[in-house]
Design a protein around this motif. Structure first.
Motif, PDB file in Angstrom:
ATOM      1  N   ILE A  43      51.102  16.828  20.037  1.00 48.08           N
ATOM      2  CA  ILE A  43      49.789  16.184  20.133  1.00 48.08           C
ATOM      3  C   ILE A  43      49.834  14.812  19.472  1.00 48.08           C
ATOM      4  N   TYR A  44      50.466  14.766  18.304  1.00 50.16           N
ATOM      5  CA  TYR A  44      50.566  13.490  17.593  1.00 50.16           C
ATOM      6  C   TYR A  44      51.429  12.495  18.371  1.00 50.16           C
ATOM      7  N   LEU A  45      52.567  12.957  18.890  1.00 45.44           N
ATOM      8  CA  LEU A  45      53.494  12.068  19.577  1.00 45.44           C
ATOM      9  C   LEU A  45      52.971  11.605  20.928  1.00 45.44           C
ATOM     10  N   GLN A  46      52.123  12.405  21.552  1.00 47.30           N
ATOM     11  CA  GLN A  46      51.644  12.085  22.881  1.00 47.30           C
ATOM     12  C   GLN A  46      50.214  11.548  22.865  1.00 47.30           C
ATOM     13  N   SER A  47      49.807  10.992  21.751  1.00 46.86           N
ATOM     14  CA  SER A  47      48.471  10.416  21.662  1.00 46.86           C
ATOM     15  C   SER A  47      48.558   9.025  21.066  1.00 46.86           C
ATOM     16  N   TYR A  48      47.458   8.282  21.171  1.00 51.23           N
ATOM     17  CA  TYR A  48      47.374   6.927  20.641  1.00 51.23           C
ATOM     18  C   TYR A  48      46.525   6.945  19.372  1.00 51.23           C
ATOM     19  N   THR A  49      47.042   6.356  18.307  1.00 53.06           N
ATOM     20  CA  THR A  49      46.385   6.376  17.004  1.00 53.06           C
ATOM     21  C   THR A  49      45.670   5.058  16.747  1.00 53.06           C
ATOM     22  N   LEU A  50      44.411   5.145  16.313  1.00 54.01           N
ATOM     23  CA  LEU A  50      43.691   3.944  15.908  1.00 54.01           C
ATOM     24  C   LEU A  50      44.299   3.410  14.616  1.00 54.01           C
ATOM     25  N   ASP A  51      44.642   2.122  14.614  1.00 53.92           N
ATOM     26  CA  ASP A  51      45.247   1.540  13.419  1.00 53.92           C
ATOM     27  C   ASP A  51      44.189   1.296  12.353  1.00 53.92           C
ATOM     28  N   GLU A  52      44.584   0.654  11.256  1.00 54.04           N
ATOM     29  CA  GLU A  52      43.675   0.463  10.127  1.00 54.04           C
ATOM     30  C   GLU A  52      42.451  -0.364  10.479  1.00 54.04           C
ATOM     31  N   GLU A  53      42.565  -1.188  11.508  1.00 55.82           N
ATOM     32  CA  GLU A  53      41.431  -2.013  11.929  1.00 55.82           C
ATOM     33  C   GLU A  53      40.652  -1.391  13.076  1.00 55.82           C
ATOM     34  N   GLY A  54      41.076  -0.198  13.525  1.00 61.52           N
ATOM     35  CA  GLY A  54      40.349   0.496  14.579  1.00 61.52           C
ATOM     36  C   GLY A  54      40.789   0.136  15.987  1.00 61.52           C
ATOM     37  N   TYR A  55      42.006  -0.379  16.145  1.00 62.18           N
ATOM     38  CA  TYR A  55      42.523  -0.750  17.462  1.00 62.18           C
ATOM     39  C   TYR A  55      43.578   0.259  17.921  1.00 62.18           C
ATOM     40  N   ILE A  56      43.699   0.387  19.250  1.00 68.02           N
ATOM     41  CA  ILE A  56      44.854   1.051  19.842  1.00 68.02           C
ATOM     42  C   ILE A  56      45.564   0.022  20.711  1.00 68.02           C
ATOM     43  N   GLU A  57      46.828   0.262  20.962  1.00 62.54           N
ATOM     44  CA  GLU A  57      47.602  -0.675  21.769  1.00 62.54           C
ATOM     45  C   GLU A  57      48.205   0.068  22.953  1.00 62.54           C
ATOM     46  N   LEU A  58      47.892  -0.420  24.163  1.00 61.32           N
ATOM     47  CA  LEU A  58      48.392   0.174  25.391  1.00 61.32           C
ATOM     48  C   LEU A  58      49.300  -0.818  26.112  1.00 61.32           C
ATOM     49  N   PRO A  59      50.319  -0.309  26.821  1.00 63.98           N
ATOM     50  CA  PRO A  59      51.169  -1.210  27.604  1.00 63.98           C
ATOM     51  C   PRO A  59      50.346  -2.025  28.596  1.00 63.98           C
ATOM     52  N   LEU A  60      50.660  -3.306  28.741  1.00 64.99           N
ATOM     53  CA  LEU A  60      50.000  -4.263  29.638  1.00 64.99           C
ATOM     54  C   LEU A  60      48.591  -4.625  29.183  1.00 64.99           C
ATOM     55  N   MET A  61      47.808  -3.638  28.738  1.00 65.41           N
ATOM     56  CA  MET A  61      46.423  -3.880  28.366  1.00 65.41           C
ATOM     57  C   MET A  61      46.289  -4.468  26.962  1.00 65.41           C
ATOM     58  N   GLY A  62      47.314  -4.299  26.150  1.00 67.05           N
ATOM     59  CA  GLY A  62      47.283  -4.869  24.811  1.00 67.05           C
ATOM     60  C   GLY A  62      46.430  -4.075  23.832  1.00 67.05           C
ATOM     61  N   LYS A  63      45.988  -4.747  22.758  1.00 68.04           N
ATOM     62  CA  LYS A  63      45.202  -4.096  21.711  1.00 68.04           C
ATOM     63  C   LYS A  63      43.718  -4.092  22.084  1.00 68.04           C
ATOM     64  N   ILE A  64      43.108  -2.937  21.913  1.00 66.80           N
ATOM     65  CA  ILE A  64      41.692  -2.766  22.256  1.00 66.80           C
ATOM     66  C   ILE A  64      40.996  -2.098  21.081  1.00 66.80           C
ATOM     67  N   GLU A  65      39.890  -2.662  20.626  1.00 69.14           N
ATOM     68  CA  GLU A  65      39.153  -2.107  19.497  1.00 69.14           C
ATOM     69  C   GLU A  65      38.241  -0.977  19.955  1.00 69.14           C
ATOM     70  N   LEU A  66      38.377   0.167  19.283  1.00 65.65           N
ATOM     71  CA  LEU A  66      37.562   1.344  19.620  1.00 65.65           C
ATOM     72  C   LEU A  66      36.827   1.899  18.401  1.00 65.65           C
ATOM     73  N   LYS A  67      36.967   1.271  17.263  1.00 71.79           N
ATOM     74  CA  LYS A  67      36.337   1.775  16.036  1.00 71.79           C
ATOM     75  C   LYS A  67      34.819   1.839  16.194  1.00 71.79           C
ATOM     76  N   ASN A  68      34.244   2.930  15.647  1.00 77.67           N
ATOM     77  CA  ASN A  68      32.797   3.175  15.649  1.00 77.67           C
ATOM     78  C   ASN A  68      32.224   3.382  17.047  1.00 77.67           C
ATOM     79  N   MET A  69      33.078   3.731  18.001  1.00 77.26           N
ATOM     80  CA  MET A  69      32.609   4.112  19.340  1.00 77.26           C
ATOM     81  C   MET A  69      32.720   5.620  19.487  1.00 77.26           C
TER      82      MET A  69
END
Length: 264
Positions: free
Chosen positions: A92-118
């Protein structure tokens, strides 16, 4: 042994028995006095609201499904959708995307996207909008993969539990831990909840039917539930030692029968 002594021993034994027994009313959930009258029912309004806000450290399961071009969708997710079925906490951990300290995730091509507080639904909408910029006719699936609960105190199986559903209530959480013990103080159950300003301690009464309308009836990820013990447990018995008491009483009766004074 005179009559006064016998009465004193009997009274002492009865006092110990009654003092060491837990009244049934202290073990009840949703006490009858607060439930519906005879042949009637009462509705307790508590709408389900999935309002958990994503925070740094949360893990999201994200999958893209492209009906027209499956290979293009796979290039965005690293073939995430075609991997082996999630079967363990590590996967589950390896196959998921973790929000970093600033609340962003990073996806291939799409780049960093902020999801904090959503909420998860809001995050899904944002990701869908970003995805539409790169590929058409693609649907995104987003799930929160780290809904953890910790149940401690007077329950039969204390520990941390992973919940594979979007919401869970207090009774469901207690049932995961094997229900409360006979020495649980269900009138003062503590919920420790993480907030933006630190940890908040909430107290709820699971013996009251009003819990069904409480805003804390539904739990949030990473909540800690602590069930306090009754004061009677200070006696040191997890269960009342009936066999020991009966053995002592039997020995006392035997000795009295052997050594009691005989009349003329």
């Amino acid at each position: 042994m005179n009559k006064i002594t016998k009465l004193g021993l009997a009274a002492l034994l009865m006092a110990v028995l009654f003092a060491s027994c837990v009244p049934q009313k202290k073990m009840l959930y949703l006490k009858e006095a607060q439930m519906a009258a005879e042949n009637q029912s009462i509705n307790y309004v508590n709408e389900r609201s999935v309002d958990y806000k994503l925070q740094p450290g949360d893990n999201l399961y994200i999958r893209f499904v492209n009906i027209v071009d499956a290979q293009s969708a796979a290039s965005l997710t690293g073939d995430f959708g075609n991997r082996a079925q999630i079967s363990s906490d590590a996967s589950i951990y390896l196959q998921s995307y973790t929000l970093d300290e600033e609340g962003y995730i990073e996806l291939p091509l799409m780049g960093k996207i902020e999801l904090k507080n959503m909420t998860v639904d809001e995050a899904k909408a944002v990701l869908q909008t970003e995805l539409d910029k790169y590929i058409n006719q693609t649907t995104i699936i987003v799930k929160l993969s780290n809904f953890n609960l910790t149940v401690l105190g007077e329950v039969n199986r204390p520990g941390m539990y992973k919940v594979y559903q979007s919401q869970i209530n207090l009774f469901e959480a207690i049932s995961l831990a094997g229900n409360m013990t006979n020495f649980a103080k269900n009138s003062e159950v503590k919920i420790i909840r993480q907030t933006d300003n630190g940890s908040e301690i909430l107290t709820v009464d699971m013996g009251s039917a009003d819990i069904l309308a409480s805003p804390y009836y539904y739990l949030k990820p990473n909540d800690i539930i602590y069930v306090e013990p009754l004061k009677i447990k200070q006696w040191g018995f997890t269960t009342f030692p009936y066999s020991t008491v009966f053995s002592i009483v039997s020995l006392a009766v035997t000795l009295y029968a052997l050594f009691r004074p005989t009349g003329n």
